[in-house]
Design an enzyme around this catalytic site. Sequence first.
Site, mmCIF file in Angstrom:
data_model
loop_
_atom_site.group_PDB
_atom_site.id
_atom_site.type_symbol
_atom_site.label_atom_id
_atom_site.label_comp_id
_atom_site.label_asym_id
_atom_site.label_seq_id
_atom_site.Cartn_x
_atom_site.Cartn_y
_atom_site.Cartn_z
ATOM 1 N N GLY B 207 -46.174 -16.668 -29.621
ATOM 2 C CA GLY B 207 -45.466 -17.799 -29.490
ATOM 3 C C GLY B 207 -43.989 -17.640 -29.328
ATOM 4 N N ASP B 232 -56.411 -20.763 -25.854
ATOM 5 C CA ASP B 232 -55.582 -20.302 -27.140
ATOM 6 C C ASP B 232 -54.431 -19.561 -26.504
ATOM 7 O OD1 ASP B 232 -57.787 -20.871 -28.744
ATOM 8 O OD2 ASP B 232 -58.999 -19.288 -27.863
ATOM 9 N N LEU B 233 -53.363 -20.216 -26.865
ATOM 10 C CA LEU B 233 -51.903 -19.953 -26.506
ATOM 11 C C LEU B 233 -51.712 -18.292 -26.617
ATOM 12 C CD1 LEU B 233 -49.620 -21.373 -25.126
ATOM 13 C CD2 LEU B 233 -48.618 -21.389 -27.417
ATOM 14 N N ASP B 234 -51.237 -17.644 -25.440
ATOM 15 C CA ASP B 234 -51.079 -16.037 -25.882
ATOM 16 C C ASP B 234 -52.150 -15.394 -25.961
ATOM 17 O OD1 ASP B 234 -48.345 -17.142 -25.137
ATOM 18 O OD2 ASP B 234 -47.798 -16.863 -27.409
ATOM 19 N N GLU B 235 -53.269 -15.910 -25.982
ATOM 20 C CA GLU B 235 -54.645 -15.096 -26.172
ATOM 21 C C GLU B 235 -55.315 -14.743 -25.128
ATOM 22 O OE1 GLU B 235 -55.077 -13.507 -28.967
ATOM 23 O OE2 GLU B 235 -54.123 -14.937 -30.664
#
Lengths: 289, 289, 289, 289
Positions: B207, B232-235
């Site tokens: 994040g 999925d952000l940063d995933e």
Amino acid sequence: MTTTPDADIARLIISCPDQHGIVAAVSTLIAELGGNILTLDQYSTGVEGGRFFQRTVFHLPRLAARRSEVEQEVEFRLARPFSMEWQLTEAARPKRVAIFASKTDHCLLDLLWRHRRGELPMQIAVVISNHPDLEEDVRRFGIEFVHVPVDRENKAAAEAEHLRLLDGTVDFIVLARYMQVLSADFLEKIGVPIINIHHSFLPAFIGAGPYQKAKDRGVKLIGATAHYVTEDLDEGPIIEQDVIRVSHADDVAQLTRYGADVERSVLSRAVKWHCEDRVIRHGNSTIVF
Amino acid sequence: MTTTPDADIARLIISCPDQHGIVAAVSTLIAELGGNILTLDQYSTGVEGGRFFQRTVFHLPRLAARRSEVEQEVEFRLARPFSMEWQLTEAARPKRVAIFASKTDHCLLDLLWRHRRGELPMQIAVVISNHPDLEEDVRRFGIEFVHVPVDRENKAAAEAEHLRLLDGTVDFIVLARYMQVLSADFLEKIGVPIINIHHSFLPAFIGAGPYQKAKDRGVKLIGATAHYVTEDLDEGPIIEQDVIRVSHADDVAQLTRYGADVERSVLSRAVKWHCEDRVIRHGNSTIVF
Amino acid sequence: MTTTPDADIARLIISCPDQHGIVAAVSTLIAELGGNILTLDQYSTGVEGGRFFQRTVFHLPRLAARRSEVEQEVEFRLARPFSMEWQLTEAARPKRVAIFASKTDHCLLDLLWRHRRGELPMQIAVVISNHPDLEEDVRRFGIEFVHVPVDRENKAAAEAEHLRLLDGTVDFIVLARYMQVLSADFLEKIGVPIINIHHSFLPAFIGAGPYQKAKDRGVKLIGATAHYVTEDLDEGPIIEQDVIRVSHADDVAQLTRYGADVERSVLSRAVKWHCEDRVIRHGNSTIVF
Amino acid sequence: MTTTPDADIARLIISCPDQHGIVAAVSTLIAELGGNILTLDQYSTGVEGGRFFQRTVFHLPRLAARRSEVEQEVEFRLARPFSMEWQLTEAARPKRVAIFASKTDHCLLDLLWRHRRGELPMQIAVVISNHPDLEEDVRRFGIEFVHVPVDRENKAAAEAEHLRLLDGTVDFIVLARYMQVLSADFLEKIGVPIINIHHSFLPAFIGAGPYQKAKDRGVKLIGATAHYVTEDLDEGPIIEQDVIRVSHADDVAQLTRYGADVERSVLSRAVKWHCEDRVIRHGNSTIVF
């Protein structure tokens, strides 16, 4: 980086609200006592309203005999006017430690071997394990080994036994891959710093099975973290961390082997620095001089 | 590690269920076509029931002219019998890329500079930014710069503009510290791989504000992660990571400066490897040959 | 990076003039024998007139029983047509090693400890030292220790004793900080590879006293180098190197302590790679797969 | 690690024979002047007969106006009683630098870019090159570029031109891969520190062609060294060094590319530290605070 332990070498660790004249006051006092400053490190979290930390190592002839005099001077000329917290230690009096281990040997053996080489200025009072496997290895170093089994039913009794064994006899504890969680009650009663090695680069992969989690996430580096133990598992102040490069071709067993090398070097550094009074806790962080 | 791009150098990337004889089948086909294998890397997730991946770089005289013949042979003699997914690329046809940036320049400039030096085998179609600040820097490299402002109200319109600019003209996208989250809708429509640089050692500090979080947690290393973008952000799958040592004395501004050095080198490596077809996605991980 | 040693896993190491079809010929032969390639690494010093090197690890049911058949096929179908030098080893038959040491323990103990953990696929035949100091440490690992004193007068006799102890019984020798120079005569007679650890980043600080030389020159990193021993002291092919950061404040004793950590990890890696047939000598260099 | 440059921040660098009371004397003087110590680093080469070095950064209201008063106090109360060499600098007065370059751009551009970002507290007076190639790159940063051709015949004239351009206007010089050897005569006449980047891990591979030499020797790491220039080529005091891992598969061109990354980061760190008065020469070594 190193000071030869010596009967006349003192370390003064202080922290206080930042303000003018602290370095001058400390160094003048040491000079007037007849001491010679060998190293002096300091850090302030901010000039305005910040907190100031200093580690001063100095040589003072007949330190042991003059200790109470020195402490009185520090208390009256430094601690009270500057609202300091402080601690004075003698390099010639190494800290006493208990090491907790379970079945894996790499962190424990690295500590024992470095201690034998003279790299770690500490006295190992005892090694305590919840498994008997490493007894022979430990005894070969001439160090006492006590097996205190731990299971769900007897955990309280085991911790009582730990307290009985250690109470008042150790200055800090090292968890060298000890695979049991210490209760909040134990932490409170034992009352000494406890250093743990976590087998990941915290805060990544908190909790159990970090190498499996690292494999699942596909990371390209794995790491280890030495930290002080607090009631919040894997959340205590970090002392030292390091990493090693891995690849897609490494399975969990291989990650575990690579990780062992990082774990033992990170833990050994953290323990060395703690023994030398280089690590100061500040909230949930550390200052490492 | 490097191959000089050349009109007659091909890269064949395959993946299939692991079984006997894949390496022999591929190398025999290449030999029979008159090709010469330059490098061959392979990896299997497990002999029993695992998946097999291979990257083969080979020299084949008159590659461009014979391409459809080669593709047919691969399809019939390799892909069908071995249930392969495969891709054939020519070193002489560099991938086309669009780079997205915002205000910070370090990742963008490092890519442009390495590209000018000949280190990155790609064609930069355009740099798109939601801010005009870096226009001059980009134009000096002789590269087109398009300013597409983004705010809450116009996000859909901005993404439509991105699609219009890029549709069918780029092979992949690089987010060089682009400070906007791409919508799932955009990801689906654009349909090409997108590489992002996250300014932490994922999965730590997911994040916004990772350097502030790193300071708060008191970590002793900070890092950066290049990964493929997913919904999925940063995933998404991690391509490359690295770290740099920091200390208690470094404030968030200093962590940000140190971090910039890690970010630019990690992103540049990831982009280079992607351009050379070294990175294969496998679930949420990558194989990097 | 690792393969579980197994009775049916073979490693074929080849080198030959580079030409078309080598990978195909090797992999086809293995497939026809009923083998399954696990990993295959190759390197060419240049397509035109270069030399080609390949390490192929494959699984072949009933390998031990079929070994002479396999060797015959390799000789007739690969070695002769391609003018190959080759070597076939079985993962299930670990190499036998003699370790030479003197007084310092760190490299020796790291090897013994990793061997006990199962990290080093080798059989330690004997530890030979010119000093008796480490006998107890070695015997605790259940390994034979032989003290062969060496001084100027008896050097030839000591080497004769080494040859008598080792002749025909070991596949390679490791010098784990053995502080005696081996004679050219011994090297020739013993006829097996010898791995040495030099306590500097070669070619810097050749010869004796490298940490003192490093201090005098004011370097900011110190290192260690594992290399094959040749008649030219400190000039043999380098297998592995690494460094550690130091500062002006570190004296020679501290450099020596830091260096010990690098030495043991570099030597252990080099020995592991040698045991796994990953290291191929090429002139005065090595290829490490 | 960093101090925000500020009109009222001073740095006092001292060196003198080690003796009791130096830290106290310095810190007391600063306190009495009304200053507040921000950081204080010190190092002694040995308590008995050693030399003592200290860098003290302090805040003093109205520093610029009071400078001569401060200097007088330092001279009379510190320098004379302690036989000190000393230097007082103001953070608000950045050092002026001339950068010399030739054709390769990586070190030069990294310095110009970091300077633009505010990472390097210096004023770039001019970039001088013996080739015209980088003129456009330099002018884009708003910095003067002067082309002074150098060949065997005109070397003395070229150096005279350098002296004319720089005399009395710069505080130090950076050789950012400047491919000409400076004459002893020039070094003497210019009289300011000169920082060079050598493309090897000194003292390995002194002289020309270090990447070719590294390839020939088969090293597993390559490095770079920033050092002060002395009359003895590649023999001056080392400021900073670093390395990067390479393999047998990297040819000289690839070593050169990898090396460029190490060179630019090592040189930029050395220049930053020099600008911040962190580097003190001591014989042929440096102390880096």
